[in-house]
Write a protein that holds these residues in place. Structure first.
Motif, short mmCIF file in Angstrom:
data_model
loop_
_atom_site.label_atom_id
_atom_site.label_comp_id
_atom_site.label_asym_id
_atom_site.label_seq_id
_atom_site.Cartn_x
_atom_site.Cartn_y
_atom_site.Cartn_z
N ASP A 151 0.84 -1.19 0.00
CA ASP A 151 0.00 0.00 0.00
C ASP A 151 0.88 1.24 0.00
N VAL A 152 0.75 2.07 -1.03
CA VAL A 152 1.59 3.25 -1.15
C VAL A 152 1.44 4.19 0.04
N ASN A 153 0.24 4.29 0.62
CA ASN A 153 0.02 5.18 1.75
C ASN A 153 0.80 4.75 2.99
N GLU A 154 1.05 3.46 3.11
CA GLU A 154 1.80 2.95 4.25
C GLU A 154 3.30 2.98 4.02
N LYS A 155 3.72 3.22 2.78
CA LYS A 155 5.14 3.15 2.43
C LYS A 155 5.71 4.49 1.96
N LEU A 156 5.00 5.58 2.15
CA LEU A 156 5.46 6.88 1.65
C LEU A 156 6.83 7.27 2.19
#
Length: 276
Positions: A151-156
């Motif tokens: 998930d991109v939101n968790e890996k920003l």
């Protein structure tokens, strides 16, 4: 002596209380710290995504393979998490081909010659070489920053940010074999270009997607021009797409049934038939 001991005990107690108070204050400050400008910018880029579940548009397409290409019309239809569907048409003739990407496989149909190919992603040269699965391809077509396998939101926090003129680059280099670059327009935080490239310079496999001509769509903006280039182990492929009449229509079949009269063949041979 007793008086001295009492004073020492009182002093130590005061120091302990003060120390605990300072520690709590520091912990509180760390939890309430404001996001940095870099963190806010990354969040702004991600928040530019289209929230609609459905997407349809009329399309003009130049499909290329190596030094050959063909100009077609048609439509691009998408449903989040389920399908990306490109209908390829010629004037008067109607639909001559279809490309359909689902979470598990790729379907390409040649209606002129009654042939098709339906295979998993690792059987398609230009998708396998750039480690592209449905989730990545979906993000590319929806004009979104992605994180492979997560998930991109968790890996920003893993994306490095650097400025270059009017653009800002988000770079993800923590993946083992590939680097992911997302070039954005600084003023609007819109995604301008996505590049997937190998860490090994001798490896020529790559994906580049260039977005332009952004138009208002729903409550955001969406590119009406998308140019995707795939460099595979054997061949280079390209999709040069111009879109118009964008909508969120959902009255269409999300999956294509292949006629039993059609003959199955390999991807490269079928694409050669579509591109004379």
């Amino acid at each position: 002596m007793k008086t001295i001991l009492k004073l020492l005990f009182f002093s130590v107690t005061l120091l302990t209380i003060a120390s605990c108070s300072s520690t709590k204050k520091l912990q509180g400050d760390s939890h309430s710290s404001k996001p940095t400008a870099t963190e806010l910018y990354k969040q702004r880029v991600v928040s530019n995504k289209i929230n609609s579940e459905w997407f349809t548009a009329k399309m003009r397409l130049v499909l290329s393979m190596g030094d050959r290409d063909v100009s077609l019309s048609g439509s691009l239809k998408m449903k989040r998490g389920e399908v990306i569907q490109l209908s390829l048409t010629f004037p008067i003739v109607g639909e001559v081909g279809r490309m359909e990407f689902s979470p598990t496989n790729v379907l390409i149909i040649d209606r002129i010659n009654a042939r098709y190919v339906k295979v998993p992603y690792d059987r398609v040269d230009f998708l396998r070489s750039a480690n592209l699965d449905f989730k990545v391809l979906e993000s590319v077509f929806w004009n979104e920053v992605f994180y492979p396998g997560g998930d991109v939101n968790e890996k920003l926090g893993e994306y490095r940010v650097s400025e270059a003129g009017d653009h800002t680059l988000l770079n993800l280099s923590t993946a083992p074999k590939l680097d992911y670059d997302f070039l954005t327009i600084t003023e609007s935080a819109l995604l301008d270009r996505t590049t997937v490239s190998p860490k090994n310079m001798a490896d020529k496999n790559s994906l580049t997607c260039i977005y332009s001509d952004f138009v208002k769509f729903e409550s955001a903006k969406f590119p009406s021009a998308i140019k995707i280039s795939f460099s595979g182990e054997k061949q280079k492929y390209g999709l040069d797409i111009s879109l118009n009449s964008l909508s969120t229509a959902s009255n269409w079949n999300t999956h294509t049934e292949v006629s039993t009269k059609y003959r199955e063949m390999d991807v490269e041979s079928l694409l050669k038939n579509l591109i004379p």
